[in-house]
Design an enzyme around this catalytic site. Structure first.
Site, mmCIF file in Angstrom:
data_model
loop_
_atom_site.group_PDB
_atom_site.id
_atom_site.type_symbol
_atom_site.label_atom_id
_atom_site.label_comp_id
_atom_site.label_asym_id
_atom_site.label_seq_id
_atom_site.Cartn_x
_atom_site.Cartn_y
_atom_site.Cartn_z
ATOM 1 N N PRO A 11 46.797 -20.588 65.266
ATOM 2 C CA PRO A 11 46.558 -19.580 64.244
ATOM 3 C C PRO A 11 46.634 -20.140 62.828
ATOM 4 O O PRO A 11 47.282 -21.145 62.594
ATOM 5 C CB PRO A 11 47.678 -18.568 64.493
ATOM 6 C CG PRO A 11 48.784 -19.388 65.046
ATOM 7 C CD PRO A 11 48.120 -20.446 65.880
ATOM 8 N N GLU A 12 45.950 -19.466 61.904
ATOM 9 C CA GLU A 12 45.930 -19.872 60.519
ATOM 10 C C GLU A 12 46.794 -18.912 59.689
ATOM 11 O O GLU A 12 47.503 -18.087 60.253
ATOM 12 C CB GLU A 12 44.477 -19.927 60.037
ATOM 13 C CG GLU A 12 43.653 -20.920 60.870
ATOM 14 C CD GLU A 12 42.163 -20.924 60.559
ATOM 15 O OE1 GLU A 12 41.741 -20.269 59.595
ATOM 16 O OE2 GLU A 12 41.419 -21.577 61.308
#
Length: 286
Positions: free
Chosen positions: A2-3
């Site tokens: 995830p970012e």
């Protein structure tokens, strides 16, 4: 993945679920997840009796703020947290479990086993790896246009890999760089130093706008991302560029193309994002 938007969403949900909970004991089933201290028993001992005061974020890292220690957690590709009642069946690939005194458990699951945890005395984590070299926070008040321009404006580096470099700006990630560059009308191979002040201003606005909209949508679920409550993100339904190779551009109808820059798949519209600099003073409309 995830970012930043996904990690921020996890942070917010965990703040609803674990604040004020006190650790009774910790079970570590995959020792390599714990990067510091190397002594797993010491890691477990230090957290025993500690209460979670808040969950914060630095870039793509979660910071669990205990009474006397900070636990820095990186989810990598597929790491996820969930809160369960004691006795609920434990899923496969659950590698670390924090048992709380109230009978609930915070479980860390990681199918790919790439996630990491570091435990430091409170606030020392900001001066140690992996946080000490991180760059500007794009959702922080200190992230002004002047700070953005000073950090990247004169670099003889292609703008796409520069925006992905966590030592300059943290957390944007591949998805949101593609979306931001499209919104700003900038080709991903342009050198940062070739961008005019106006183009840099458009890019700055695009980065902030894209990340805020992604956070508001709960992040993006491409494969397996869920937040701390098991909910998927919804920003993937707003993608204008990422993952849309050969589809028509929503702005001009031209076919979206894909190339590899710095080892990362990159989506762009050749018409809306020409490689050659052009004069344009239009506001962000995409």
């Amino acid at each position: 993945m995830p970012e930043l938007p996904e990690v921020e969403t996890v942070r917010r949900t965990l703040n609803q679920l674990v604040i004020g909970k006190t650790v009774e004991r910790v079970s570590v089933k995959l020792p390599r997840i714990i990067q510091y201290p190397e002594d797993i028993e010491r890691f477990q001992l230090l957290l025993s009796g500690e209460t979670i005061q808040s969950v914060e974020r630095r870039g793509k890292f979660l910071r669990f703020m205990f009474d006397h220690y900070t636990l820095v957690s990186h989810l990598r590709m597929e790491g996820r947290y969930g809160v369960y009642r004691s006795g609920e069946p434990e899923e496969r690939h659950t590698h670390v479990v924090f048992y709380f005194t109230d009978g609930t458990e915070l479980r860390y699951k990681d199918v790919r086993q790439f996630g990491t945890m570091h435990l430091y005395p409170k606030d020392q984590d900001l001066q140690e790896a992996p946080l000490k070299k991180l760059g500007l926070e794009p959702l922080d008040e200190a992230f002004t246009f002047e700070a953005f321009r000073d950090r990247i404006g004169s670099r003889p580096t292609k703008i796409k890999p520069l925006l992905l470099n966590q030592e300059y700006i943290v957390g944007i990630g591949n998805i949101y760089v593609d979306e931001s560059l499209f919104l700003a009308g900038i080709h991903p191979e342009r050198e940062a130093r070739s961008l005019s002040r106006h183009e840099l201003a458009k890019l700055y606005e695009a980065v902030v706008r894209t990340l805020k909209e992604a956070v508001a949508a709960g992040g993006s679920t491409i494969k397996s991302y869920v937040n701390g409550q098991g909910e998927i993100g919804m920003f993937q339904h707003q993608f204008k560029m990422y993952g849309r190779k050969d589809e028509p551009c929503f702005h001009c109808g031209h076919k979206i193309e894909k190339m590899v820059i710095g080892g990362r798949g990159t989506h762009y519209c050749p018409k809306c994002q020409p490689l050659k600099r052009r004069r344009s003073k239009g506001a962000l409309k995409r």
